[in-house]
Design a protein around this motif. Sequence first.
Motif, PDB file in Angstrom:
ATOM      1  N   LEU A 320       0.843  -1.228   0.203  1.00  0.00           N
ATOM      2  CA  LEU A 320       0.014  -0.060  -0.071  1.00  0.00           C
ATOM      3  C   LEU A 320       0.640   1.360   0.031  1.00  0.00           C
ATOM      4  CD1 LEU A 320      -2.623  -1.174   2.784  1.00  0.00           C
ATOM      5  CD2 LEU A 320      -3.130  -0.893   0.002  1.00  0.00           C
ATOM      6  N   SER A 321       2.249   1.039  -0.145  1.00  0.00           N
ATOM      7  CA  SER A 321       3.108   2.160  -0.030  1.00  0.00           C
ATOM      8  C   SER A 321       3.118   3.113   1.086  1.00  0.00           C
ATOM      9  CB  SER A 321       3.037   3.213  -1.326  1.00  0.00           C
ATOM     10  OG  SER A 321       2.916   2.340  -2.563  1.00  0.00           O
ATOM     11  N   LEU A 322       2.760   2.433   2.464  1.00  0.00           N
ATOM     12  CA  LEU A 322       2.686   3.260   3.471  1.00  0.00           C
ATOM     13  C   LEU A 322       4.099   3.113   4.021  1.00  0.00           C
ATOM     14  CD1 LEU A 322      -0.566   1.853   5.171  1.00  0.00           C
ATOM     15  CD2 LEU A 322      -0.205   3.974   3.735  1.00  0.00           C
ATOM     16  N   GLY A 323       4.386   4.174   5.147  1.00  0.00           N
ATOM     17  CA  GLY A 323       5.860   3.940   5.661  1.00  0.00           C
ATOM     18  C   GLY A 323       5.967   2.769   6.777  1.00  0.00           C
ATOM     19  N   PRO A 324       7.191   2.319   6.869  1.00  0.00           N
ATOM     20  CA  PRO A 324       7.579   1.181   7.740  1.00  0.00           C
ATOM     21  C   PRO A 324       6.792   1.330   9.355  1.00  0.00           C
ATOM     22  CG  PRO A 324       9.437   2.652   7.515  1.00  0.00           C
ATOM     23  CD  PRO A 324       8.257   3.319   6.708  1.00  0.00           C
ATOM     24  N   HIS A 325       6.427   2.558   9.689  1.00  0.00           N
ATOM     25  CA  HIS A 325       5.984   2.694  11.168  1.00  0.00           C
ATOM     26  C   HIS A 325       4.498   3.322  11.079  1.00  0.00           C
ATOM     27  CE1 HIS A 325       9.981   2.607  12.261  1.00  0.00           C
ATOM     28  NE2 HIS A 325      10.436   3.524  11.566  1.00  0.00           N
ATOM     29  N   ALA A 326       3.683   2.811   9.922  1.00  0.00           N
ATOM     30  CA  ALA A 326       2.121   3.189   9.867  1.00  0.00           C
ATOM     31  C   ALA A 326       1.727   2.309  10.753  1.00  0.00           C
ATOM     32  CB  ALA A 326       2.032   2.770   8.521  1.00  0.00           C
ATOM     33  N   ALA A 327       0.798   2.885  11.579  1.00  0.00           N
ATOM     34  CA  ALA A 327      -0.316   2.167  12.600  1.00  0.00           C
ATOM     35  C   ALA A 327      -0.931   1.055  12.043  1.00  0.00           C
ATOM     36  CB  ALA A 327      -0.923   3.057  13.521  1.00  0.00           C
ATOM     37  N   PRO A 328      -1.192  -0.030  12.668  1.00  0.00           N
ATOM     38  CA  PRO A 328      -2.119  -1.184  12.125  1.00  0.00           C
ATOM     39  C   PRO A 328      -3.504  -0.820  11.609  1.00  0.00           C
ATOM     40  CG  PRO A 328      -1.138  -2.198  13.844  1.00  0.00           C
ATOM     41  CD  PRO A 328      -0.640  -0.681  14.042  1.00  0.00           C
ATOM     42  N   ALA A 329      -4.305   0.200  12.556  1.00  0.00           N
ATOM     43  CA  ALA A 329      -5.278   0.613  12.158  1.00  0.00           C
ATOM     44  C   ALA A 329      -5.315   1.603  10.937  1.00  0.00           C
ATOM     45  CB  ALA A 329      -5.898   1.746  13.341  1.00  0.00           C
ATOM     46  N   ALA A 330      -4.228   2.452  10.680  1.00  0.00           N
ATOM     47  CA  ALA A 330      -4.006   2.916   9.444  1.00  0.00           C
ATOM     48  C   ALA A 330      -3.930   2.199   8.120  1.00  0.00           C
ATOM     49  CB  ALA A 330      -2.963   3.925   9.422  1.00  0.00           C
ATOM     50  N   VAL A 331      -3.290   0.976   8.340  1.00  0.00           N
ATOM     51  CA  VAL A 331      -3.139  -0.157   7.292  1.00  0.00           C
ATOM     52  C   VAL A 331      -4.441  -0.732   6.812  1.00  0.00           C
ATOM     53  CG1 VAL A 331      -2.065  -2.539   6.633  1.00  0.00           C
ATOM     54  CG2 VAL A 331      -0.611  -0.529   7.892  1.00  0.00           C
ATOM     55  N   ALA A 332      -5.070  -0.986   7.926  1.00  0.00           N
ATOM     56  CA  ALA A 332      -6.591  -1.623   7.935  1.00  0.00           C
ATOM     57  C   ALA A 332      -7.426  -0.592   7.194  1.00  0.00           C
ATOM     58  CB  ALA A 332      -7.369  -2.028   9.343  1.00  0.00           C
ATOM     59  N   ASP A 333      -7.575   0.415   7.643  1.00  0.00           N
ATOM     60  CA  ASP A 333      -8.201   1.606   6.708  1.00  0.00           C
ATOM     61  C   ASP A 333      -7.901   1.846   5.062  1.00  0.00           C
ATOM     62  OD1 ASP A 333      -9.696   2.002   9.056  1.00  0.00           O
ATOM     63  OD2 ASP A 333      -8.577   3.609   9.421  1.00  0.00           O
ATOM     64  N   ALA A 334      -6.630   1.670   5.090  1.00  0.00           N
ATOM     65  CA  ALA A 334      -6.135   1.693   3.680  1.00  0.00           C
ATOM     66  C   ALA A 334      -6.662   0.487   2.855  1.00  0.00           C
ATOM     67  CB  ALA A 334      -4.582   1.992   3.439  1.00  0.00           C
ATOM     68  N   ALA A 335      -6.455  -0.751   3.448  1.00  0.00           N
ATOM     69  CA  ALA A 335      -6.831  -1.668   2.820  1.00  0.00           C
ATOM     70  C   ALA A 335      -8.267  -1.748   2.370  1.00  0.00           C
ATOM     71  CB  ALA A 335      -6.289  -2.958   3.560  1.00  0.00           C
ATOM     72  N   ALA A 336      -9.091  -1.473   3.360  1.00  0.00           N
ATOM     73  CA  ALA A 336     -10.528  -1.262   3.180  1.00  0.00           C
ATOM     74  C   ALA A 336     -10.803  -0.450   2.153  1.00  0.00           C
ATOM     75  CB  ALA A 336     -11.178  -0.953   4.610  1.00  0.00           C
TER      76      ALA A 336
END
Length: 386
Positions: A320-336
């Motif tokens: 998702l081209s997020l930073g290595p320190h992106a929060a899990p919630a931010a990863v879940a929202d980006a994937a959704a």
Amino acid sequence: MSAAQRTAPRRTRVLAWAGFVAAVIVVAIAAGLLAQSAAWSERGVLDPESAGPDGARAVVRVLEAEGIEVRVARDRAAAAAALADSDATLALTDVPGLSDAALRDLVGDAGDVVLLEPRSRTLRLLLPGSAPAGAFADEEVSPACGFPPARRAGDIVAGELFAPATDGQACYRVDDGYALVTATQDGRSVTAVDGRTLLANDGVDRAGNAALALALLGARPTLVWYVPSPADADGAAPTLGELTPPWVTPAIVLLLVAGAAAALWRGRRFGPLVAETLPVTVRGSETTAGRARLYARARDTAHTAEQLRSAALARLRRILSLGPHAAPAAVADAAAARLSEDPAALRRLLLADAPATDRELVDFSDRLHDLEAAVAAAARPEGTTR
């Protein structure tokens, strides 16, 4: 081992040390030549042929444009010869190498004398009663005296200050000191100024500095600018050994011996190098399988699930081209957002789900794998294939 085999390493070591010594000698010679070259090309403060900030070539060029013949004398003999056959002004920097008698003899043939960097001894000999005032003033000062060159020049930027001579004039007063002191002796004027402030290339254009410099140095048709040389000293120059304390030479020899001993101690080897192979080489896949068996034997499903979740999050961040320190919630929202799915469901998968049995752990792993595959497919540009 044969005699030839034993001799080869010894010969190699001897050649290596010989090469090292030769390299040190070459570097020392090169450094000496460079230093000598730099010494020849270096120009000192108030050198009349130097265009640097501390030089005085600018004022010399202006004097020559005004018709003044400027003779640069870089030794005492040349200065004496130039003064003997012309009506000249002598520009004199500090000359600590000359004796009192030699300094008086040199000045005796000059029409006028301008002291550019006078020190206590020079002032005592040539301007009796005058002395350095121990102060420096970087400010514009008016002449406030009757000395004609100073009155014509007007305000100047004062530099080092002097106490006035016994029989003479003093101009440009700052507190108890003066930026110019002058006196007439045997028909010639002797004037002391701070040449570094008045004549140097980086300050001659300030206020009336240039006007005063031209008035002092251009009063006669010829200007002899004496640049003293170490060879002009009356007596033989002391050697380095005479200038250093007696313990310096033994200390240097001791340091050299200690350095050589340290080089020999740290540079020796106890025989040839031996290549040592590692007893075991373990492939990464075997390490992964071994850790998996340890997790299964311990039945620690919570820790295993956390490891699976951490690895899945790291891969999703890259997809998702997020930073290595992106929060899990931010990863879940980006994937959704990428999959157009419910963010709450993906947050439970990536943050909250905690399988309790092996069957639940397998199902949890499959869901993570499916999520990664779906996000990767959604993130892939259209028209591309794996």
